[in-house]
Design an enzyme around this catalytic site. Sequence first.
Site, short mmCIF file in Angstrom:
data_model
loop_
_atom_site.label_atom_id
_atom_site.label_comp_id
_atom_site.label_asym_id
_atom_site.label_seq_id
_atom_site.Cartn_x
_atom_site.Cartn_y
_atom_site.Cartn_z
N GLY A 41 -14.92 -5.85 -22.94
CA GLY A 41 -13.77 -6.56 -22.44
C GLY A 41 -14.18 -7.65 -21.45
N GLY A 61 -13.56 -9.86 -17.95
CA GLY A 61 -13.21 -9.41 -16.61
C GLY A 61 -14.37 -8.80 -15.86
N HIS A 62 -15.54 -8.69 -16.54
CA HIS A 62 -16.73 -8.11 -15.90
C HIS A 62 -17.81 -9.17 -15.67
CE1 HIS A 62 -14.85 -4.33 -16.78
NE2 HIS A 62 -14.96 -4.49 -18.08
N LYS A 99 -21.44 -0.14 -24.17
CA LYS A 99 -21.01 0.65 -23.02
C LYS A 99 -20.10 1.78 -23.52
CE LYS A 99 -19.15 -2.54 -20.26
NZ LYS A 99 -18.99 -3.58 -21.29
N ASP A 151 -14.81 0.44 -27.44
CA ASP A 151 -16.08 -0.24 -27.72
C ASP A 151 -16.92 0.56 -28.71
OD1 ASP A 151 -15.10 -0.97 -24.97
OD2 ASP A 151 -16.76 -2.39 -25.08
N HIS A 204 -12.84 -0.54 -14.83
CA HIS A 204 -11.50 -1.00 -15.21
C HIS A 204 -10.46 -0.45 -14.26
CE1 HIS A 204 -14.02 -0.49 -18.82
NE2 HIS A 204 -13.62 -1.73 -19.05
#
Lengths: 330, 330
Positions: free
Chosen positions: B53, B55-56, B104, B109, B218
């Site tokens: 995702g 945002g990391h 991950k 995922d 998250h």
Amino acid sequence: MKKLINSVDTIVTDTLHGVAAAHPSLRVDIENRVIYRRDAPRQGKVGLVSGGGAGHEPLHGGFVGYGMLDAACPGEVFTSPVPDQMIEASKGVDGGAGVLHIVKNYTGDVLNFEMAAELCADEGIEVASVLVNDDVAVQDSLYTAGRRGTGATLFVEKIAGALAETGAPLAEVARLAQEVNERSRSFGVALSAGTVPAAGKPTFDLSDTEIELGIGIHGEPGRTRSTHREAREIARLAMDAINDDVPLSGDTLVLLNGMGGTPLLELYIVYAEVAAYLEEKGATAVRRLVGNYVTSLDMQGFSVSVCRLTDELTRLWDAPVETPGLRWGR
Amino acid sequence: MKKLINSVDTIVTDTLHGVAAAHPSLRVDIENRVIYRRDAPRQGKVGLVSGGGAGHEPLHGGFVGYGMLDAACPGEVFTSPVPDQMIEASKGVDGGAGVLHIVKNYTGDVLNFEMAAELCADEGIEVASVLVNDDVAVQDSLYTAGRRGTGATLFVEKIAGALAETGAPLAEVARLAQEVNERSRSFGVALSAGTVPAAGKPTFDLSDTEIELGIGIHGEPGRTRSTHREAREIARLAMDAINDDVPLSGDTLVLLNGMGGTPLLELYIVYAEVAAYLEEKGATAVRRLVGNYVTSLDMQGFSVSVCRLTDELTRLWDAPVETPGLRWGR
């Protein structure tokens, strides 16, 4: 206020312990509060010294190393270092070719670096100074007579550092540092304020729909408060401010800088708009940095800095650098 | 909510435009949402693909380049990329020596990368996978069966990437990636939550005196909520959690990672305590990173990851790398 600190009184010392533990390429004099590159002083090389209040990391300590600064001295958070630190740093990096002080234009920093330079001269160390004042937002501000020094400090430190590494004399390094400053302009925008630990609350308040245009790196007021809007529009307002000051053209070096609390994701979104803006104006970002380089604690927002390059500046920008915050070529 | 975005619906696309504009060493396929190193595919070299995702950042796109990933595919914010992206990325980096998927451990995922691997096999691309599950905080969590994958992902990408660069075969690169994961442990702490743009508010609430120990990237709940306290104590709680899982000893690689909203100043304060803790246990941080590498939007807090090194792992960690987020040796 929640901060990852041990005590408000030991922030700088505790930070320096962490810097020393993390970076064996540096030598940290914790008592005197100076960060040196491990191999300072380098005989025959101009020494570069900068410093300023803590809270802007990686500026300045993160830019100490090969091809950039020889030493940096941090003051308390958002507070100028004292002349004693600057003198200690200058002595520690003087390899007989003199020392360049890189000073951001804030009243406290300017006065203290001036005093340090005089006292260094008394002790036989040749010092030249360059004043960085790239922020087009306001003419005078809370802590400044004249324009504030912000993101271009990184450009000056990198490019003058690369020239000093070639063995160039002090006058030439100082002249080039001045040229980099003159060719650079910056403008910042805040979505929220940072929190100075000793104060315990944000330095200013912005509502859920407000932004501050032209913000300073200590949360000093900018030009105006405005309504929050799309990244595209905000980026254009920042670039317009720069372009109105000096029309953008040719090859440029661009720093899209996070203020400390903004996700990298958002910085890339803003950078896309900055690159598009430059293209519209017939300018090109031939070198770029996107990330947190000149921060303001946990402020949310960004600043953009643009340096109009020459072939010489591009070559020196590309020269190898090895610091905690900036590294390439080795 | 104030975010530097154009629209909640275009975040990933707009980010990719920024990445493409900022990094000419990368080739960004915006339509298919894949970030490649410019010279992919490399004939005879195992291709490394990761994704997850958005945002990391800088994970994963910021770790694409020489000596690390060959491609990365971002999903929507905190959402797995889809199998089509993974297949496209795998095809684009396959130079005949096969492809390693670095995954991950989050349910979405894992399922999507499994499906992608099967479909790649149908098309004649040899795929091996490594699952990263370094977070000792909880056994299962909101999006995970088993431990979550966090900071060690960077270790796996860097070290496996260095081995792949030597021309090592797929089975060997996969074995080493697995070894790095097995030798690594992480633990995270949040002071405040990040805000997912589509949700418009922080993913959880912490009062002015609370912290969350064992937080996920998250915002998934950790082990427990606790009282905010000195950085020294918080660092020890995190290190205790790691040391209780696998006793620390010998040479270690340490990542003191900011979650996105924490000033670098504070990360150094925490790092000083981590280094002291390791020394107490008779371990040494021989390699270290301090900064924002595996973030969670604008969350305030940190994670610490420790990999117990071998001579081989140290040598591969030191090998040259040239990516937007990690660079040395060239």
